[in-house]
Design a protein around this motif. Sequence first.
Motif, short mmCIF file in Angstrom:
data_model
loop_
_atom_site.label_atom_id
_atom_site.label_comp_id
_atom_site.label_asym_id
_atom_site.label_seq_id
_atom_site.Cartn_x
_atom_site.Cartn_y
_atom_site.Cartn_z
N PHE A 49 22.43 59.53 65.66
CA PHE A 49 21.53 58.58 64.99
C PHE A 49 21.44 58.92 63.50
O PHE A 49 21.31 60.09 63.13
N TRP A 50 21.55 57.90 62.65
CA TRP A 50 21.08 58.03 61.27
C TRP A 50 19.68 57.44 61.22
O TRP A 50 19.44 56.33 61.69
N LYS A 51 18.73 58.20 60.64
CA LYS A 51 17.34 57.77 60.59
C LYS A 51 16.83 57.75 59.16
O LYS A 51 17.29 58.53 58.31
N THR A 54 12.17 59.46 58.98
CA THR A 54 11.93 60.16 60.25
C THR A 54 11.92 59.25 61.48
O THR A 54 12.56 59.56 62.49
N LEU A 55 11.24 58.12 61.41
CA LEU A 55 11.03 57.30 62.60
C LEU A 55 11.86 56.02 62.65
O LEU A 55 11.98 55.40 63.71
N ASN A 57 15.15 53.93 62.79
CA ASN A 57 16.58 54.07 63.08
C ASN A 57 17.40 53.16 62.16
O ASN A 57 17.06 52.00 61.94
N LYS A 60 23.16 53.85 65.29
CA LYS A 60 23.46 54.84 66.32
C LYS A 60 24.90 54.67 66.76
O LYS A 60 25.49 53.59 66.63
N TYR A 96 16.55 60.63 54.56
CA TYR A 96 17.53 60.16 55.53
C TYR A 96 18.08 61.38 56.25
O TYR A 96 18.32 62.42 55.64
#
Length: 236
Positions: A49-51, A54-55, A57, A60, A96
């Motif tokens: 996942f690159w986020k 923090t929360l 998305n 993926k 990120y």
Amino acid sequence: MGTMRFTIAILLTLVHQTESSSVFVLKGQDVRLDVQTNITLEKDIDVLFWKFNTLVNVVKYPPKVTFERFKGRVEFSEGNFSLLLKNLQEGDSGPYEAIVSGNKNTNVATYMLVVQERVEPPVLTVDPVSTKSDPCNANVTCRGQNTSVTSSCNNSTCSQVGGESRGAETSTVPLLSVYVAGGSIICNHSNQVSWANDTKEIKTFCVPKFERDRADHNYAVIHVIIIFVACALIGW
């Protein structure tokens, strides 16, 4: 006055660390974020996942999915797992991270992205304070975007005497600086992605001493001649 224009995307090189890396990008430009360690995804177990923040998305893989907020604005490489963010805006600033989720969660990249606008051209004002004994001095003020600096300058250097001159390498606050170069006083306004300046030629307020002495001498001679002619006209 000139402004350096940045027209290329910033491509980050691979580094073998997972500490947060600060990345500064000009608004409207692109940036590529690479994973910061060598990884291999275990089939049917691991998902990357690159986020954002923090929360949220971003993407993926596998399968490759781009989430709603970033559709049409990112490109993900299945070869090296890098993330290309396009046409960045100030709201895209923030952390990120890339996380491999499987038997355990592993952070494989962390970046702090800062999107900045191009700085505005500054304004330089010069107030000559030269004297015969010190013929090349001026008080100067450099202004730009809600801040200013004042300096005392001569034909070789400037010394700051007031105002704020912010702008450490990791700061998001634009930097104002005043210095002498190439026969001019230069007021430079910059951030990590752009700069602009305003200049004034020193010769506009600085007369070399020998020229000032010669001008004073010529003035004295002319003054004596005027007095002599006036006396002659009134019959002295």
